[in-house]
Design an enzyme around this catalytic site. Structure first.
Site, PDB file in Angstrom:
ATOM      1  N   ASP A 119      -4.358 -13.595  79.267  1.00  0.00           N
ATOM      2  CA  ASP A 119      -4.825 -14.702  78.419  1.00  0.00           C
ATOM      3  C   ASP A 119      -4.324 -16.084  78.869  1.00  0.00           C
ATOM      4  O   ASP A 119      -4.717 -17.096  78.297  1.00  0.00           O
ATOM      5  CB  ASP A 119      -4.429 -14.460  76.952  1.00  0.00           C
ATOM      6  CG  ASP A 119      -2.933 -14.255  76.772  1.00  0.00           C
ATOM      7  OD1 ASP A 119      -2.227 -13.965  77.770  1.00  0.00           O
ATOM      8  OD2 ASP A 119      -2.456 -14.383  75.631  1.00  0.00           O
ATOM      9  N   GLU A 205      11.950 -11.075  80.502  1.00  0.00           N
ATOM     10  CA  GLU A 205      12.007 -11.797  81.776  1.00  0.00           C
ATOM     11  C   GLU A 205      13.434 -11.802  82.306  1.00  0.00           C
ATOM     12  O   GLU A 205      13.685 -11.488  83.475  1.00  0.00           O
ATOM     13  CB  GLU A 205      11.494 -13.233  81.586  1.00  0.00           C
ATOM     14  CG  GLU A 205      10.014 -13.333  81.191  1.00  0.00           C
ATOM     15  CD  GLU A 205       9.759 -13.212  79.688  1.00  0.00           C
ATOM     16  OE1 GLU A 205      10.706 -12.857  78.945  1.00  0.00           O
ATOM     17  OE2 GLU A 205       8.615 -13.464  79.268  1.00  0.00           O
TER      18      GLU A 205
HETATM   19  C1  UGA Z   1       4.625 -13.495  75.616  1.00  0.00           C
HETATM   20  C2  UGA Z   1       4.855 -13.434  77.125  1.00  0.00           C
HETATM   21  O1  UGA Z   1       4.110 -14.466  77.768  1.00  0.00           O
HETATM   22  C3  UGA Z   1       4.395 -12.065  77.641  1.00  0.00           C
HETATM   23  O2  UGA Z   1       4.526 -11.996  79.033  1.00  0.00           O
HETATM   24  C4  UGA Z   1       5.222 -11.001  76.956  1.00  0.00           C
HETATM   25  O3  UGA Z   1       4.809  -9.701  77.367  1.00  0.00           O
HETATM   26  C5  UGA Z   1       5.006 -11.106  75.461  1.00  0.00           C
HETATM   27  O4  UGA Z   1       5.331 -12.432  75.004  1.00  0.00           O
HETATM   28  C6  UGA Z   1       5.852 -10.111  74.678  1.00  0.00           C
HETATM   29  O5  UGA Z   1       6.063 -10.338  73.480  1.00  0.00           O
HETATM   30  O6  UGA Z   1       6.265  -9.102  75.233  1.00  0.00           O
HETATM   31  P1  UGA Z   1       2.209 -13.264  74.334  1.00  0.00           P
HETATM   32  O7  UGA Z   1       1.109 -14.240  74.520  1.00  0.00           O
HETATM   33  O8  UGA Z   1       2.903 -13.235  73.028  1.00  0.00           O
HETATM   34  O9  UGA Z   1       3.211 -13.456  75.534  1.00  0.00           O
HETATM   35  O10 UGA Z   1       1.716 -11.754  74.648  1.00  0.00           O
HETATM   36  P2  UGA Z   1       0.237 -11.224  74.959  1.00  0.00           P
HETATM   37  O11 UGA Z   1      -0.494 -12.173  75.831  1.00  0.00           O
HETATM   38  O12 UGA Z   1      -0.397 -10.825  73.679  1.00  0.00           O
HETATM   39  O13 UGA Z   1       0.571  -9.894  75.794  1.00  0.00           O
HETATM   40  C7  UGA Z   1       1.064  -9.957  77.113  1.00  0.00           C
HETATM   41  C8  UGA Z   1       0.209  -9.090  78.028  1.00  0.00           C
HETATM   42  O14 UGA Z   1       0.282  -7.744  77.601  1.00  0.00           O
HETATM   43  C9  UGA Z   1      -1.274  -9.479  78.029  1.00  0.00           C
HETATM   44  O15 UGA Z   1      -1.782  -9.376  79.350  1.00  0.00           O
HETATM   45  C10 UGA Z   1      -1.910  -8.440  77.114  1.00  0.00           C
HETATM   46  O16 UGA Z   1      -3.252  -8.141  77.445  1.00  0.00           O
HETATM   47  C11 UGA Z   1      -1.005  -7.239  77.316  1.00  0.00           C
HETATM   48  N1  UGA Z   1      -0.882  -6.375  76.128  1.00  0.00           N
HETATM   49  C12 UGA Z   1      -0.590  -6.903  74.912  1.00  0.00           C
HETATM   50  C13 UGA Z   1      -1.043  -5.009  76.260  1.00  0.00           C
HETATM   51  O17 UGA Z   1      -1.298  -4.503  77.360  1.00  0.00           O
HETATM   52  N2  UGA Z   1      -0.919  -4.213  75.145  1.00  0.00           N
HETATM   53  C14 UGA Z   1      -0.649  -4.720  73.920  1.00  0.00           C
HETATM   54  O18 UGA Z   1      -0.565  -3.949  72.935  1.00  0.00           O
HETATM   55  C15 UGA Z   1      -0.488  -6.110  73.798  1.00  0.00           C
HETATM   56 MN    MN Z   2      -0.310 -14.223  76.093  1.00  0.00          MN
END
Ligand code: UGA
Ligand code: MN
Length: 255
Positions: A119, A205
């Site tokens: 995203d 991280e």
């Molecule tokens: C923040 C950080 O930028 C992420 O790198 C980190 O993994 C995340 O926090 C975290 O809480 O662990 P955020 O925008 O809150 O990012 O997280 P998302 O963008 O919703 O998820 C990170 C990635 O994991 C995305 O590529 C998303 O597609 C993937 N994801 C998310 C999954 O594969 N499974 C899930 O259930 C949720």
């Molecule tokens: Mn994100």
């Protein structure tokens, strides 16, 4: 002999992208592929958070128009909770694939690994910057940590601290989108992975970077960390209030 293409000398950029099924998934992947397609020598490691490869992502990958490895691993149900870090298993699957692929090859082809969430928004300049990573490189990230940006603070070409408004006590106060790691470092630290035990959001991280580097060793990119080339954008949840409960259309459409 044929003239050597200059591209052949470029280190490969491996982008590991965790992704999961939701209404905006295909839109996010489309935006990301449109960026990645413009980057030379980029290998996309797309890891679905799912028990099996989905048809949607499989079809998408087939038409993406760039080198792509499509993996999958489900997040165990107990870790699918608000307040827990996301995508640890998927990033580890990507790391395992990368290590396995280079296991039997002679001294690794030059390469750079980058964790690219589906995203975020990536400028093309970011890839030029990370391409020259020797061990671990870092740069600012926009729209994150409750501020317009976070960045490593650089003095005399070295990282000496972090400009951040959130959990400044983090050893590496940096978002997942703010660093890249050379393939050599990934291969020479075969046990470096994302750990679930005791992990908290925002600490993934640091926990990962601690295993492979030190703050002193970090290579500042983006003009000594003064340029924002990646943004931690987040997509609004879609309004499906008027979506019918049962299939009403005359055709079935993938969105
Ligand atoms: C923040 C950080 O930028 C992420 O790198 C980190 O993994 C995340 O926090 C975290 O809480 O662990 P955020 O925008 O809150 O990012 O997280 P998302 O963008 O919703 O998820 C990170 C990635 O994991 C995305 O590529 C998303 O597609 C993937 N994801 C998310 C999954 O594969 N499974 C899930 O259930 C949720
Ligand atoms: Mn994100």
């Amino acid at each position: 002999p044929p003239p050597r293409r200059p591209e052949a000398a470029l280190p490969t950029i491996y982008a590991i992208t965790p992704t999961y099924s939701r209404p905006v998934q295909k839109a996010e992947l489309t935006r990301l592929a449109n960026t990645f397609r413009q980057v030379a020598r980029l290998h996309w490691i797309l890891v679905e958070d799912a028990a099996a490869r989905s048809e949607l992502v499989s079809r998408f990958v087939a038409g993406a128009g760039l080198p792509c490895t499509h993996l999958h691993v489900p997040t165990p149900r107990r870790y699918k909770r608000p307040g827990l870090p996301r995508a640890a298993e998927q990033r580890n699957a990507g790391l395992a694939w990368l290590r396995q692929r280079h296991q039997h090859l002679p001294p690794p082809q030059p390469g750079v690994l980058f964790f690219a969430d589906d995203d975020n928004t990536y400028s093309l300049e970011l890839f030029q910057e990370m391409r020259t990573t020797r061990k671990v490189s870092v740069w600012p990230v926009g729209l994150v940590g409750g501020r317009r940006y976070e960045r490593p603070v650089v003095e005399n070409g070295k990282v000496v601290g972090w400009y951040t408004g959130w959990r400044a006590d983090r050893p590496f106060a940096i978002d997942m989108a703010g660093f890249a790691v050379s393939l050599q470092v990934i291969l020479s630290h075969p046990k470096a992975v994302f750990k679930r035990r005791g992990s908290q959001p925002g600490m993934q991280e640091s926990d990962f970077l601690k295993q492979i580097t030190t703050v002193e060793e970090l290579e500042p990119k983006a003009n000594n960390c003064t340029k924002v080339l990646v943004w931690h954008t987040r997509t609004e949840k879609v309004n499906l209030a008027n979506e019918p409960k049962y299939h009403l259309d005359t055709v079935s459409i993938e969105v």
